[in-house]
Write an enzyme that holds these catalytic residues in place. Structure first.
Site, PDB file in Angstrom:
ATOM      1  N   HIS A 166       0.832  -1.215   0.000  1.00  0.00           N
ATOM      2  CA  HIS A 166       0.000   0.000   0.000  1.00  0.00           C
ATOM      3  C   HIS A 166       0.866   1.264   0.000  1.00  0.00           C
ATOM      4  O   HIS A 166       0.422   2.319   0.453  1.00  0.00           O
ATOM      5  CB  HIS A 166      -0.958   0.044   1.209  1.00  0.00           C
ATOM      6  CG  HIS A 166      -1.678  -1.226   1.470  1.00  0.00           C
ATOM      7  ND1 HIS A 166      -2.955  -1.477   1.012  1.00  0.00           N
ATOM      8  CD2 HIS A 166      -1.297  -2.351   2.127  1.00  0.00           C
ATOM      9  CE1 HIS A 166      -3.325  -2.690   1.387  1.00  0.00           C
ATOM     10  NE2 HIS A 166      -2.329  -3.248   2.061  1.00  0.00           N
ATOM     11  N   SER A 287      14.874  22.201 -14.803  1.00  0.00           N
ATOM     12  CA  SER A 287      13.674  23.004 -15.007  1.00  0.00           C
ATOM     13  C   SER A 287      14.121  24.363 -15.528  1.00  0.00           C
ATOM     14  O   SER A 287      15.154  24.889 -15.113  1.00  0.00           O
ATOM     15  CB  SER A 287      12.932  23.164 -13.685  1.00  0.00           C
ATOM     16  OG  SER A 287      12.163  24.350 -13.699  1.00  0.00           O
TER      17      SER A 287
END
Ligand code: ARG
Length: 467
Positions: A166, A287
């Site tokens: 999970h 970026s």
């Protein structure tokens, strides 16, 4: 040429005998496949050479004509390879472009090449040959990816990291073990690819339009010459079957799904929050606005390519699902799906192999995370079963209380004083601390296929012998 009409468009020089005029411009556009099936030129020429050779061997065409045909086809091959071939949309597809050029080069003998075959078995042959080569390439590329993981697994057979379920910390595992999970996945992908090669390894040529032919052809001879195991056994099925393309796409889709899961893990692991791995400059980008950033673009694109591959699989399944036997022109739409998926898959495997080989693994971060989140709670429960004789369910309950206590104190299980543990269960001794470290936890999991370094090394040896 239908020059006895007033229509300015001429009918098709290959099949236009009964047509008075040529196609409407839109008809030509929707009908033509040369824009993409020119990719099959080498397979088309190889198939034609094998076919012509067999025709001559069987006395269906003369040896002289065969020699002219083979020589002409080889000339065309070098023309295309060197970029000196003019493809024509009016000639629809690769088969007719090659044949028309052959007629220009060698004259009437060219017209004998299409004896005892049809474009239906011809395209089935060309495409099978192409898909077979692509599957072989995929098999090799997967072998390279598996090799990259084996190296990383060996290097990190002892490095501990949190194992997740999970995406919540579950139990400590080794990074080597996690790498070997991908070896299993890509190993299955490779066997799917091998099965697909085995399935498609039958030669379609000689099925002709759909019913076979009255000429005394030898399909075993062409099958052998083209490297197929044997000829296909039913001419109707042969020209209407695209299972080989669908099997390629399904194998690609499953491999793509695995690559995408790996990509997702790399995206997560390379965040500053996780910091488990650092991608090399070669496989990341910056970026344009935020100078501090290093983005896992390649991994993200691999994740996205999977969507394209799935799309191709669904497209071809849908194209085929309503077709009556045998050939229908719908099947011309098979190629772009396969070409696109093949390109995406190749890129994805290559990018992943590079990333896995290049990435820096931060074992300190992994180890710190491995110990957090009470990841050794199961080890405490197992200790209570083994050393204090508790039924597992009771041990689970006792351990839960210890976890709650540690949580309230803001410490790890291993940091709880013995008196605290004994207050929860009197049979706990200081020996328990031996199993509460992550190293002890992983070392204890020696069950076959388990995460213990000794077990991981065995699995690495198993795969090394098979890769
Ligand atoms: N371009 C066609 C294809 O890709 C070749 C076969 C055409 N056969 C025919 N009977 N029109 O499927």
């Amino acid at each position: 040429m239908a020059d006895d009409t007033t229509d300015t468009k001429s009918s098709n020089q290959m099949w236009g005998g009964r047509f008075a005029s040529g196609p409407d411009a839109i008809m030509e556009e929707i009908n033509a496949s040369i824009g993409f099936d020119k990719k099959l030129f080498a397979q088309d020429i190889r198939g034609s050479i094998a076919h012509a050779t067999m025709l001559a061997h069987q006395g269906i065409i003369s040896a002289e004509d065969k020699d002219k045909i083979v020589h002409g086809l080889n000339t065309i091959l070098s023309e295309i390879e060197s970029g000196n071939f003019e493809f024509s949309r009016q000639l629809e597809d690769i088969h007719m472009n090659v044949e028309a050029r052959l007629a220009t080069l060698i004259g009437p003998a060219a017209g004998r090449l299409h004896t005892a075959r049809s474009r239906n078995d011809q395209v089935a042959l060309d495409f099978r040959l192409w898909v077979k080569e692509e599957l072989q390439k995929t098999e090799q590329m997967l072998t390279g990816l598996i090799a990259a993981f084996l190296d990383r697994a060996e290097e990190h057979a002892e490095s501990v990291m949190p194992g997740f379920t999970h995406l919540q910390t579950a139990q400590p595992v080794t990074f080597g073990h996690h790498c070997m999970a991908y070896v299993e996945m890509f190993g299955r992908d490779r066997s799917r690819v091998r099965h697909a090669i085995e399935h498609l390894d039958e030669s379609p040529i000689g099925a002709a339009a759909l019913a076979g032919t009255g000429y005394p052809i030898d399909r075993h001879m062409t099958a052998k010459a083209l490297g197929f195991r044997e000829p296909t056994r039913n001419s109707i099925d042969t020209v209407s079957d695209r299972d080989f393309a669908i099997e390629f796409l399904s194998a690609a889709a499953i491999a793509g799904m695995h690559l995408s899961r790996l990509a997702e893990e790399i995206v997560i692991w390379s965040t500053p929050q996780f910091g488990f791995v650092r991608l090399s400059d070669a496989f990341s980008t910056g970026s344009s606005i935020m100078p501090q950033k290093k983005n896992p673009d390649a991994a993200e694109l691999v994740r996205a390519k999977t969507g394209r591959i799935n799309g191709s699989l669904v497209a071809l399944l849908t194209i085929m699902k309503g077709l009556p036997l045998a050939y229908s022109k719908d099947m011309q739409e098979d190629k772009e799906q396969v070409f696109d998926a093949a390109e995406s898959l190749e890129l994805a495997i290559a990018a992943m192999t590079g990333m896995v080989r290049d990435m820096t693994v931060n074992t300190a971060r992994m180890k710190a995370a491995a110990g957090s989140g009470y990841s050794t709670a199961t080890d405490l429960a197992d200790w209570l079963v083994r050393e204090a004789g508790l039924p597992f369910r009771d041990a689970h309950h006792v351990t839960g209380r210890a976890v709650a206590l540690a949580e309230s104190k803001g410490c790890d299980l291993a940091e709880l004083p013995l008196s605290d543990l004994q207050a929860i269960h009197a049979d706990i001794t200081d020996k328990v601390y031996d199993v509460l470290t992550v190293e002890a936890s992983v070392a204890s999991r020696k069950s076959f296929g388990g995460t213990a370094p000794s077990e991981v090394r065995k699995q690495i040896a198993f795969w090394r012998a098979r890769n």
